[in-house]
Design a protein around this motif. Structure first.
Motif, PDB file in Angstrom:
ATOM      1  N   TYR A   1      41.549  50.726  22.640  1.00 31.88           N
ATOM      2  CA  TYR A   1      40.265  50.438  23.259  1.00 31.88           C
ATOM      3  C   TYR A   1      40.199  49.132  24.048  1.00 31.88           C
ATOM      4  O   TYR A   1      39.143  48.796  24.573  1.00 31.88           O
ATOM      5  CB  TYR A   1      39.171  50.425  22.187  1.00 31.88           C
ATOM      6  N   TYR A   2      41.316  48.412  24.127  1.00 37.11           N
ATOM      7  CA  TYR A   2      41.313  47.159  24.881  1.00 37.11           C
ATOM      8  C   TYR A   2      42.435  47.145  25.903  1.00 37.11           C
ATOM      9  O   TYR A   2      43.523  47.663  25.661  1.00 37.11           O
ATOM     10  CB  TYR A   2      41.440  45.955  23.941  1.00 37.11           C
ATOM     11  N   ASP A   3      42.161  46.543  27.048  1.00 35.15           N
ATOM     12  CA  ASP A   3      43.144  46.413  28.107  1.00 35.15           C
ATOM     13  C   ASP A   3      44.218  45.416  27.675  1.00 35.15           C
ATOM     14  O   ASP A   3      43.903  44.295  27.265  1.00 35.15           O
ATOM     15  CB  ASP A   3      42.442  45.932  29.386  1.00 35.15           C
ATOM     16  N   SER A   4      45.480  45.813  27.763  1.00 34.64           N
ATOM     17  CA  SER A   4      46.566  44.978  27.261  1.00 34.64           C
ATOM     18  C   SER A   4      46.753  43.707  28.078  1.00 34.64           C
ATOM     19  O   SER A   4      47.243  42.699  27.557  1.00 34.64           O
ATOM     20  CB  SER A   4      47.879  45.775  27.245  1.00 34.64           C
TER      21      SER A   4
ATOM     22  N   THR B   1      44.227  41.931  30.201  1.00 38.57           N
ATOM     23  CA  THR B   1      43.094  40.988  30.199  1.00 38.57           C
ATOM     24  C   THR B   1      42.448  40.834  28.834  1.00 38.57           C
ATOM     25  O   THR B   1      41.630  39.938  28.639  1.00 38.57           O
ATOM     26  CB  THR B   1      42.025  41.455  31.188  1.00 38.57           C
ATOM     27  N   LYS B   2      42.780  41.724  27.880  1.00 41.46           N
ATOM     28  CA  LYS B   2      42.184  41.749  26.540  1.00 41.46           C
ATOM     29  C   LYS B   2      40.701  42.126  26.567  1.00 41.46           C
ATOM     30  O   LYS B   2      40.003  41.980  25.558  1.00 41.46           O
ATOM     31  CB  LYS B   2      42.350  40.402  25.816  1.00 41.46           C
TER      32      LYS B   2
ATOM     33  N   ASN C   1      38.482  48.421  27.448  1.00 41.75           N
ATOM     34  CA  ASN C   1      38.934  49.308  28.518  1.00 41.75           C
ATOM     35  C   ASN C   1      37.884  50.368  28.825  1.00 41.75           C
ATOM     36  O   ASN C   1      36.749  50.308  28.348  1.00 41.75           O
ATOM     37  CB  ASN C   1      40.282  49.932  28.157  1.00 41.75           C
ATOM     38  N   ARG C   2      38.274  51.364  29.628  1.00 40.79           N
ATOM     39  CA  ARG C   2      37.321  52.389  30.063  1.00 40.79           C
ATOM     40  C   ARG C   2      36.716  53.155  28.887  1.00 40.79           C
ATOM     41  O   ARG C   2      35.511  53.439  28.870  1.00 40.79           O
ATOM     42  CB  ARG C   2      38.022  53.365  31.016  1.00 40.79           C
TER      43      ARG C   2
ATOM     44  N   ALA D   1      34.102  44.715  30.856  1.00 41.33           N
ATOM     45  CA  ALA D   1      35.230  45.628  30.663  1.00 41.33           C
ATOM     46  C   ALA D   1      36.051  45.722  31.937  1.00 41.33           C
ATOM     47  O   ALA D   1      35.569  45.448  33.038  1.00 41.33           O
ATOM     48  CB  ALA D   1      34.722  47.019  30.262  1.00 41.33           C
ATOM     49  N   ARG D   2      37.311  46.100  31.760  1.00 39.29           N
ATOM     50  CA  ARG D   2      38.170  46.393  32.906  1.00 39.29           C
ATOM     51  C   ARG D   2      38.399  47.896  32.942  1.00 39.29           C
ATOM     52  O   ARG D   2      38.942  48.479  31.997  1.00 39.29           O
ATOM     53  CB  ARG D   2      39.511  45.670  32.793  1.00 39.29           C
ATOM     54  N   LEU D   3      37.987  48.530  34.037  1.00 42.75           N
ATOM     55  CA  LEU D   3      38.134  49.973  34.149  1.00 42.75           C
ATOM     56  C   LEU D   3      39.548  50.370  34.554  1.00 42.75           C
ATOM     57  O   LEU D   3      39.980  51.491  34.313  1.00 42.75           O
ATOM     58  CB  LEU D   3      37.134  50.529  35.166  1.00 42.75           C
ATOM     59  N   GLY D   4      40.257  49.437  35.172  1.00 44.27           N
ATOM     60  CA  GLY D   4      41.607  49.723  35.641  1.00 44.27           C
ATOM     61  C   GLY D   4      41.817  49.082  36.998  1.00 44.27           C
ATOM     62  O   GLY D   4      40.870  48.866  37.755  1.00 44.27           O
TER      63      GLY D   4
END
Length: 270
Positions: free
Chosen positions: A151-154, A156-157, A160-161, A238-241
């Motif tokens: 559930y977290y962007d690797s 930016t921490k 995630n989406r 959040a970072r979507l990508g």
């Protein structure tokens, strides 16, 4: 990677003091638990004993312990009820349920309710107690690691989406229930591809991390333009990508507040 995490866990167990809260209305059981922990030489334990249910709730809310041992019988209340309150209040540490006699149905119910383990008092010895505590902590850390990867962007921490979608559903449900306003901001970085093409992806990654840090700082709780002081409202960045980010403003007084937050973000990025 799992072996690395396990080795790191064992080193941490040996070096750290494990803080335990025992909730049991029988002083003899407290003395027995204390003596069993004293027999375990590989790890240091700091045991705190609370006999009353209501007092235990207040201590648990502080979230200062690594493990919770809860007796099933707590006067008119039960350890299952206390465990439910602890989980509801956001306690992440593992909870081990203790009981005076074995009951298969209670064992299953305890596990379904969120207990990390279930021990029968008359059958507990020092090695069994140590193993139960060690496994409970290790299992909880593994679960948290898996959750974070999912559930977290690797990079930016940030959430995630998937986590963003979940938080958005929660925010909309709370907004409808409490008649609040909620805003969603979408951001992307203009010409970000040129950064990767000119300076390389490593520097592009550094830029994304810097952007994430600035976004998080701009949304600090104490600095939020939209906060009205409710505990269940949490803004989510959040970072979507790629170079796409989003922000959920869970509670705004008026529509113009979203524009003010947007301008503040632009100023921080400048």
């Amino acid at each position: 990677q799992n072996e690395h995490l396990t080795d790191k866990f064992y080193r941490t167990m040996k070096a750290a003091v494990i803080k335990i809260l025992l909730v049991d209305d029988d002083e003899d059981d407290y003395i027995m638990t204390r003596d069993l922990l004293d027999e375990i030489k590989e790890t240091k334990f700091d045991l705190q004993w609370i006999a009353k249910y209501d007092e235990a709730v207040g201590i648990i809310e502080q979230k200062q312990h690594d493990v919770y041992l809860m007796d099933y019988r707590l006067g008119e209340r039960t350890g299952l009820e206390l465990m439910g309150e602890a989980i509801y209040k956001g306690v992440k540490a593992p909870i081990i349920l203790l009981t005076g006699q074995g009951d298969h149905e209670l064992d299953i119910l305890a596990m379904k309710s969120g207990a990390s383990d279930y021990l029968v008092k008359g059958h507990i010895n020092a090695p069994l107690l140590e193993r139960s505590i060690r496994y409970a902590i290790e299992r909880k850390r593994t679960e948290e690691h898996i959750y974070h990867m999912a559930y977290y962007d690797s990079l930016t921490k940030l959430p995630n989406r998937l986590l963003f979608q979940d938080r958005l559903k929660q925010a909309l449900a709370l907004a409808e229930r409490y008649k609040r306003q909620t805003a969603v901001l979408f951001l992307d970085l203009d010409n970000f591809k040129k950064v990767n093409d000119t300076f390389g992806h490593c520097l592009g990654d550094e830029l994304l991390v810097s952007i994430a840090d600035r976004l998080k700082k701009s949304m600090r709780r104490s600095d939020s333009l939209t906060r009205q002081g409710t505990d269940d409202s949490v803004d989510t960045v959040a970072r979507l990508g790629g170079d796409e980010f989003t922000i959920i403003l869970t509670e705004i007084r008026q529509i113009e507040d979203a524009a003010r937050v947007s301008q503040r973000i632009l100023d921080v990025m400048t």
